[in-house]
Design a protein around this motif. Structure first.
Motif, PDB file in Angstrom:
ATOM      1  N   ALA A 104       0.831  -1.213   0.000  1.00  0.00           N
ATOM      2  CA  ALA A 104       0.000   0.000   0.000  1.00  0.00           C
ATOM      3  C   ALA A 104       0.857   1.251   0.000  1.00  0.00           C
ATOM      4  O   ALA A 104       0.554   2.239  -0.684  1.00  0.00           O
ATOM      5  CB  ALA A 104      -0.937  -0.019   1.206  1.00  0.00           C
ATOM      6  N   LEU A 105       1.946   1.254   0.747  1.00  0.00           N
ATOM      7  CA  LEU A 105       2.839   2.406   0.781  1.00  0.00           C
ATOM      8  C   LEU A 105       3.500   2.623  -0.579  1.00  0.00           C
ATOM      9  O   LEU A 105       3.578   3.757  -1.080  1.00  0.00           O
ATOM     10  CB  LEU A 105       3.916   2.217   1.853  1.00  0.00           C
ATOM     11  CG  LEU A 105       3.469   2.320   3.319  1.00  0.00           C
ATOM     12  CD1 LEU A 105       4.621   1.958   4.251  1.00  0.00           C
ATOM     13  CD2 LEU A 105       2.948   3.723   3.627  1.00  0.00           C
ATOM     14  N   LEU A 106       3.988   1.547  -1.188  1.00  0.00           N
ATOM     15  CA  LEU A 106       4.640   1.669  -2.490  1.00  0.00           C
ATOM     16  C   LEU A 106       3.681   2.186  -3.555  1.00  0.00           C
ATOM     17  O   LEU A 106       4.088   2.896  -4.483  1.00  0.00           O
ATOM     18  CB  LEU A 106       5.206   0.313  -2.923  1.00  0.00           C
ATOM     19  CG  LEU A 106       6.406  -0.199  -2.115  1.00  0.00           C
ATOM     20  CD1 LEU A 106       6.729  -1.634  -2.495  1.00  0.00           C
ATOM     21  CD2 LEU A 106       7.621   0.702  -2.328  1.00  0.00           C
ATOM     22  N   ALA A 107       2.396   1.847  -3.423  1.00  0.00           N
ATOM     23  CA  ALA A 107       1.402   2.299  -4.403  1.00  0.00           C
ATOM     24  C   ALA A 107       0.946   3.725  -4.143  1.00  0.00           C
ATOM     25  O   ALA A 107       0.331   4.354  -5.009  1.00  0.00           O
ATOM     26  CB  ALA A 107       0.193   1.359  -4.384  1.00  0.00           C
ATOM     27  N   GLY A 143       6.904  -0.969  -9.877  1.00  0.00           N
ATOM     28  CA  GLY A 143       6.929  -0.914 -11.328  1.00  0.00           C
ATOM     29  C   GLY A 143       5.593  -1.317 -11.932  1.00  0.00           C
ATOM     30  O   GLY A 143       4.735  -1.926 -11.280  1.00  0.00           O
ATOM     31  N   VAL A 144       5.419  -0.960 -13.188  1.00  0.00           N
ATOM     32  CA  VAL A 144       4.209  -1.310 -13.916  1.00  0.00           C
ATOM     33  C   VAL A 144       4.541  -2.419 -14.898  1.00  0.00           C
ATOM     34  O   VAL A 144       5.404  -2.256 -15.751  1.00  0.00           O
ATOM     35  CB  VAL A 144       3.644  -0.080 -14.666  1.00  0.00           C
ATOM     36  CG1 VAL A 144       2.400  -0.479 -15.444  1.00  0.00           C
ATOM     37  CG2 VAL A 144       3.331   1.039 -13.682  1.00  0.00           C
ATOM     38  N   GLY A 145       3.896  -3.524 -14.788  1.00  0.00           N
ATOM     39  CA  GLY A 145       4.187  -4.647 -15.673  1.00  0.00           C
ATOM     40  C   GLY A 145       3.063  -5.646 -15.695  1.00  0.00           C
ATOM     41  O   GLY A 145       2.117  -5.566 -14.925  1.00  0.00           O
ATOM     42  N   SER A 164       8.000   7.031  -5.195  1.00  0.00           N
ATOM     43  CA  SER A 164       9.254   6.449  -4.714  1.00  0.00           C
ATOM     44  C   SER A 164       9.403   6.655  -3.215  1.00  0.00           C
ATOM     45  O   SER A 164       8.919   7.650  -2.654  1.00  0.00           O
ATOM     46  CB  SER A 164      10.443   7.082  -5.454  1.00  0.00           C
ATOM     47  OG  SER A 164      11.667   6.558  -4.986  1.00  0.00           O
ATOM     48  N   TRP A 165      10.056   5.658  -2.560  1.00  0.00           N
ATOM     49  CA  TRP A 165      10.364   5.736  -1.130  1.00  0.00           C
ATOM     50  C   TRP A 165      11.824   5.336  -0.932  1.00  0.00           C
ATOM     51  O   TRP A 165      12.315   4.412  -1.573  1.00  0.00           O
ATOM     52  CB  TRP A 165       9.509   4.750  -0.329  1.00  0.00           C
ATOM     53  CG  TRP A 165       8.034   5.009  -0.319  1.00  0.00           C
ATOM     54  CD1 TRP A 165       7.130   4.648  -1.273  1.00  0.00           C
ATOM     55  CD2 TRP A 165       7.295   5.658   0.709  1.00  0.00           C
ATOM     56  NE1 TRP A 165       5.871   5.037  -0.907  1.00  0.00           N
ATOM     57  CE2 TRP A 165       5.928   5.654   0.307  1.00  0.00           C
ATOM     58  CE3 TRP A 165       7.626   6.237   1.937  1.00  0.00           C
ATOM     59  CZ2 TRP A 165       4.920   6.205   1.087  1.00  0.00           C
ATOM     60  CZ3 TRP A 165       6.623   6.786   2.711  1.00  0.00           C
ATOM     61  CH2 TRP A 165       5.291   6.773   2.293  1.00  0.00           C
ATOM     62  N   TYR A 197       5.640  -9.191  -7.355  1.00  0.00           N
ATOM     63  CA  TYR A 197       5.500  -7.733  -7.421  1.00  0.00           C
ATOM     64  C   TYR A 197       6.745  -7.126  -8.056  1.00  0.00           C
ATOM     65  O   TYR A 197       7.875  -7.425  -7.638  1.00  0.00           O
ATOM     66  CB  TYR A 197       5.305  -7.146  -6.022  1.00  0.00           C
ATOM     67  CG  TYR A 197       3.927  -7.377  -5.451  1.00  0.00           C
ATOM     68  CD1 TYR A 197       2.959  -6.389  -5.532  1.00  0.00           C
ATOM     69  CD2 TYR A 197       3.595  -8.578  -4.845  1.00  0.00           C
ATOM     70  CE1 TYR A 197       1.689  -6.598  -5.009  1.00  0.00           C
ATOM     71  CE2 TYR A 197       2.333  -8.795  -4.324  1.00  0.00           C
ATOM     72  CZ  TYR A 197       1.384  -7.799  -4.415  1.00  0.00           C
ATOM     73  OH  TYR A 197       0.138  -7.998  -3.916  1.00  0.00           O
ATOM     74  N   GLY A 198       6.531  -6.279  -9.066  1.00  0.00           N
ATOM     75  CA  GLY A 198       7.661  -5.675  -9.766  1.00  0.00           C
ATOM     76  C   GLY A 198       8.196  -4.473  -9.032  1.00  0.00           C
ATOM     77  O   GLY A 198       7.977  -3.324  -9.447  1.00  0.00           O
ATOM     78  N   VAL A 199       8.899  -4.686  -7.922  1.00  0.00           N
ATOM     79  CA  VAL A 199       9.471  -3.589  -7.138  1.00  0.00           C
ATOM     80  C   VAL A 199      10.834  -3.233  -7.730  1.00  0.00           C
ATOM     81  O   VAL A 199      11.741  -4.078  -7.779  1.00  0.00           O
ATOM     82  CB  VAL A 199       9.613  -3.965  -5.658  1.00  0.00           C
ATOM     83  CG1 VAL A 199      10.170  -2.782  -4.868  1.00  0.00           C
ATOM     84  CG2 VAL A 199       8.271  -4.410  -5.089  1.00  0.00           C
ATOM     85  N   GLU A 200      10.979  -1.987  -8.173  1.00  0.00           N
ATOM     86  CA  GLU A 200      12.226  -1.517  -8.745  1.00  0.00           C
ATOM     87  C   GLU A 200      12.985  -0.695  -7.721  1.00  0.00           C
ATOM     88  O   GLU A 200      12.396  -0.142  -6.778  1.00  0.00           O
ATOM     89  CB  GLU A 200      11.936  -0.676  -9.999  1.00  0.00           C
ATOM     90  CG  GLU A 200      11.172  -1.441 -11.080  1.00  0.00           C
ATOM     91  CD  GLU A 200      10.731  -0.543 -12.220  1.00  0.00           C
ATOM     92  OE1 GLU A 200      10.922   0.686 -12.105  1.00  0.00           O
ATOM     93  OE2 GLU A 200      10.187  -1.062 -13.214  1.00  0.00           O
TER      94      GLU A 200
END
Length: 351
Positions: A13-16, A64-66, A20-21, A49-52
Motif C-alpha cells: 500500500a505504501l509503495l502504491a 513498477g508497472v508490468g 518512490s520511497w 510484485y515488480g518492485v524496482e
C-alpha cells in the motif's frame, strides 16, 4: 506488533501511494529496521510484485508497472470508494452502458471485506436513484481510444457524425477529453480549419492514429473551450435577461456552459441563454428564484408574464393550504425538481 503478512500488505500500500520511497522512509513508516525492509522487498519480488530500486544511499524503491503485477490490494476505505464509483457509473450510464460497471462491481463485492460489504449494502438500501433524461452516451471503448489518442500526441483521422447526422472524416490533433454533465467531449485541433474544436464523444464513429507526432502549440483551456461551445450551441430561441445579482452569483445560477454573462453594475448581471422555445426559457428564468427582467425577445417576456398570471390565478384567495403549492409547481411546468425556487446550475436544456 503486526504479522509479517500484514506488514507486506502495508508495504504494498505504501509503495502504491507515491512514486518512490527511500529505505529509511519505509522503515520509519513500518516501524522496522532497514534490513527488514530489504528482506520484505525481496519477499514481494518472489511473490511477483515488480518492485524496482535505485542504488546508492539516496536511492529508493518504487512499484513498477508490468504484466506480472498481482491483484490490486485495497484497504477498506479504498475498496468502498471504488465500489461507490462503480455503482455511480452503473446507475448514471456515464460510460454509455452499465454492463461493464455492473460486472466490475459484482466481482469486487465478492472479495470485499465483511465490514465494507455491510457498509455498501446499507448505502444501497438507503439510496434512491431518480433517472435523468435519456441522452446518447459514449461507448467505453471509444472513451479509452480518445484518451489514448490524447496521450500519444499524434495526428488522427476522426470519423464523426455532426449535429445534422452527416458523416464526415476529419484530420485532428487530439488534445484532451472533457466531461461536462453526462457527456464527454474531445478537444482537438481541426487540421483543415486550423482551429481548436470540440467533438461530442457519443458522435465519434472511429479514430485512426496516423503515427505522426504533433505539438499542441497554442492549445486552449479545454474546460473553458467546452463551456463556451455548449453555451454557443444553436437553439431556436435566445433570451437576454437582467438578473438582480452580482456576476459571481449569476454564474452559479446560470453556469458558463448554459449561457453568457455580462456585468451590469456591481449588483446586476445580463445573461443570454438559449432554449427550445419561449415557454421553456420562461420556465427556466422562473426557476432561478431571483428578480429577473427579460430584455429580449418579446415572446419570452410574454411567456414569462403568462406563467406569472397563471401562478397568481391558481394561488389567488388560497389561505395557505397545500393545494396552492401543488398548483404552483404545475403551472411552472417543472415538476418537483424546479418550481419558483429551482436549484442553482439548472439549465433550460443546452448541451
Amino acid at each position: 506488533m503486526i504479522t509479517p503478512s500484514a506488514r507486506l500488505l502495508h508495504l504494498v500500500a505504501l509503495l502504491a501511494a507515491r512514486p518512490s520511497w527511500t529505505c529509511g522512509e519505509l522503515a520509519e513508516r513500518l516501524s522496522v529496521t532497514d534490513r527488514t525492509v530489504r528482506r520484505d522487498i525481496a519477499r514481494l519480488r518472489e511473490l511477483g510484485y515488480g518492485v524496482e530500486s535505485d542504488p546508492g544511499p539516496w536511492g529508493g524503491y518504487r512499484l513498477g508497472v508490468g504484466r506480472r503485477m498481482p491483484p490490486l490490494v485495497l484497504d477498506e476505505e479504498e475498496a468502498l470508494a471504488v465500489a461507490v464509483a462503480l455503482r455511480e457509473a452503473a446507475v448514471s450510464g456515464v460510460l454509455g452502458g452499465d454492463q461493464a460497471a455492473l460486472s466490475a462491481l459484482l466481482k469486487l463485492r465478492q472479495v470485499l471485506p465483511g465490514v465494507v460489504a455491510e457498509r455498501l449494502a446499507a448505502m444501497d438500501a438507503a439510496l434512491v436513484h431518480l433517472p435523468g433524461p435519456a441522452e446518447p452516451q459514449i461507448a467505453p471503448g471509444t472513451l479509452l481510444d480518445l484518451a489514448a489518442a490524447c496521450r500519444r500526441g499524434e495526428r488522427a483521422r476522426l470519423s464523426y457524425r455532426d449535429r445534422a447526422g452527416r458523416a464526415t472524416v476529419r484530420e485532428v490533433d487530439p488534445y484532451r477529453v472533457v466531461r461536462a454533465g453526462r457527456r464527454w467531449y474531445l478537444v482537438a485541433r481541426d487540421v483543415a480549419r486550423g482551429e481548436w474544436r470540440t467533438f461530442r464523444g457519443d458522435r465519434v464513429q472511429g479514430l485512426e492514429p496516423s503515427g505522426r507526432p504533433v505539438e499542441a502549440a497554442g492549445a486552449p483551456d479545454p474546460a473553458a473551450l467546452v463551456a463556451r461551445a455548449r453555451a454557443a450551441a444553436t437553439y431556436p430561441v435566445y433570451a437576454v435577461a437582467r438578473l438582480s445579482v452580482p456576476m459571481e452569483r449569476a454564474v452559479r445560477l446560470v453556469p458558463p456552459s448554459v449561457g453568457t454573462h455580462r456585468a451590469d453594475g456591481p449588483g446586476a448581471t445580463v445573461v443570454e441563454v438559449g432554449g427550445p422555445d419561449a415557454d421553456g426559457l420562461a420556465c427556466f428564468l422562473l426557476r432561478l428564484g431571483t428578480p429577473v427582467r427579460v430584455l429580449s425577445p418579446d415572446s419570452v417576456r410574454e411567456a414569462l408574464l403568462r406563467r406569472l398570471r397563471e401562478l397568481y390565478a391558481h394561488n389567488a384567495g388560497t389561505a395557505g393550504g397545500t393545494h396552492g403549492a401543488d398548483d404552483a409547481h404545475t403551472a411552472g411546468g417543472t415538476g418537483p425538481e424546479g418550481g419558483a425556487h429551482g436549484r442553482e446550475g439548472a439549465g433550460p436544456g443546452p448541451g
